[in-house]
Design an enzyme around this catalytic site. Structure first.
Site, mmCIF file in Angstrom:
data_model
loop_
_atom_site.group_PDB
_atom_site.id
_atom_site.type_symbol
_atom_site.label_atom_id
_atom_site.label_comp_id
_atom_site.label_asym_id
_atom_site.label_seq_id
_atom_site.Cartn_x
_atom_site.Cartn_y
_atom_site.Cartn_z
ATOM 1 N N GLU A 50 23.571 -21.168 -44.926
ATOM 2 C CA GLU A 50 24.374 -20.246 -44.131
ATOM 3 C C GLU A 50 24.813 -19.115 -45.045
ATOM 4 O O GLU A 50 25.435 -19.360 -46.075
ATOM 5 C CB GLU A 50 25.635 -20.924 -43.586
ATOM 6 C CG GLU A 50 25.410 -22.032 -42.596
ATOM 7 C CD GLU A 50 26.730 -22.633 -42.145
ATOM 8 O OE1 GLU A 50 27.790 -22.011 -42.404
ATOM 9 O OE2 GLU A 50 26.717 -23.715 -41.564
ATOM 10 N N ASP A 61 38.795 -18.712 -42.070
ATOM 11 C CA ASP A 61 38.420 -19.130 -43.420
ATOM 12 C C ASP A 61 39.652 -19.480 -44.242
ATOM 13 O O ASP A 61 40.708 -18.854 -44.123
ATOM 14 C CB ASP A 61 37.653 -18.006 -44.127
ATOM 15 C CG ASP A 61 36.291 -17.763 -43.490
ATOM 16 O OD1 ASP A 61 35.667 -18.752 -43.092
ATOM 17 O OD2 ASP A 61 35.883 -16.594 -43.387
#
Length: 268
Positions: A50, A61
């Site tokens: 990814e 995140d």
């Protein structure tokens, strides 16, 4: 045909194991450095990669990835650098998904992005802030260009939401092991395994688990029941340490080899 799904099926059917899926942000510590890191990660045992698109508001995140993304942005990384990295690692044979918030590709242009992603050799997108019921424009473009569409489910997802996501996804369904942002966790609990079971019951053939996996024993545990084990922060953290870059790469590769061993021995 889905490069990613084919890879996961091949590992399942011929090696009897899950896939190790590794995340790295493009442009950290530089575009060239992220190419080196991506190659090292695949060579150390990642089956699928990814590549994260740096974004100014990475709300999903955790601290480790937020730091790396901010450094990449301050270093001048641009969305088109994603294609440069994909081309540079295409010879290694690992399918590459792009992990991105939707806003950057929306402003870039969906068809333009899809076409350039295909030309670079990319397999599709993971869109963590986009739900299938709000994604018809992207779904139409992805279908036109034969790209994977990976959507997320969480322990809080209803049966209706699981069914909708399973029907819309191609490549795999991304099962977030816990509520919250990305990052390393001491324990994952039982909710991830329960979520994988519920998602399969809702119609998903391939379900991969991410958020929190950072140690070999966790990779081994998740690899027992999931089709793929997704790891991000544990790979980014060594790259953020002090010291020469080759030493940081070596440290990341050590982590990858340990996690790969966990995944490869999970069902033995």
């Amino acid at each position: 045909m889905s490069q990613v799904a084919d890879k996961i099926r091949d590992l399942r059917d011929n090696e009897g194991r899950a896939a190790l899926i590794g995340y790295l942000p493009v442009g950290y510590p530089s575009v060239e450095g992220s190419i080196e890191a991506a190659r090292a990660l695949i060579e150390a045992g990642a089956d699928i990669l990814e590549l994260g698109v740096p974004y100014t508001d990475p709300v999903m995140d955790g601290e480790t990835i937020q730091y790396a993304v901010q450094e990449a942005l301050e270093g001048g990384v641009r969305l088109r650098d994603v294609f440069t990295v994909i081309r540079a690692i295409s010879d290694l044979g690992a399918p590459v998904l792009v992990m991105t918030y939707f806003n950057p590709i929306f402003h870039y242009g969906l068809r333009r992005f899809a076409q350039e992603l295909v030309e670079a050799g990319g397999a599709g997108l993971i869109t963590p802030d986009l739900t299938p019921d709000a994604a018809q424009d992207w779904i139409d473009v992805a279908n036109e260009f034969d790209l994977d569409k990976v959507f997320l489910v969480a322990p809080s997802s209803t049966t209706e939401r699981l069914e909708l996501t399973a029907a819309a996804s191609r490549g795999f369904v991304y099962a977030a092991s816990t509520m919250g942002v990305t990052g390393e966790r001491a324990t994952l609990g039982t909710r991830a395994e329960e979520l994988v079971g519920r998602t399969r019951e809702a119609g998903a053939e391939i379900v991969c688990v991410g958020l929190g996996v950072s140690r070999e024993e966790q990779a081994r545990d998740v690899g027992r029941y999931a089709d793929g084990v997704i790891v991000g922060s544990a790979f980014v953290r060594p790259l953020s340490a002090e010291g020469p870059f080759d030493q940081r790469l070596a440290a990341m590769s050590d982590v990858a080899r340990a996690l790969a061993h966990g995944v490869r021995t999970a069902r033995k």
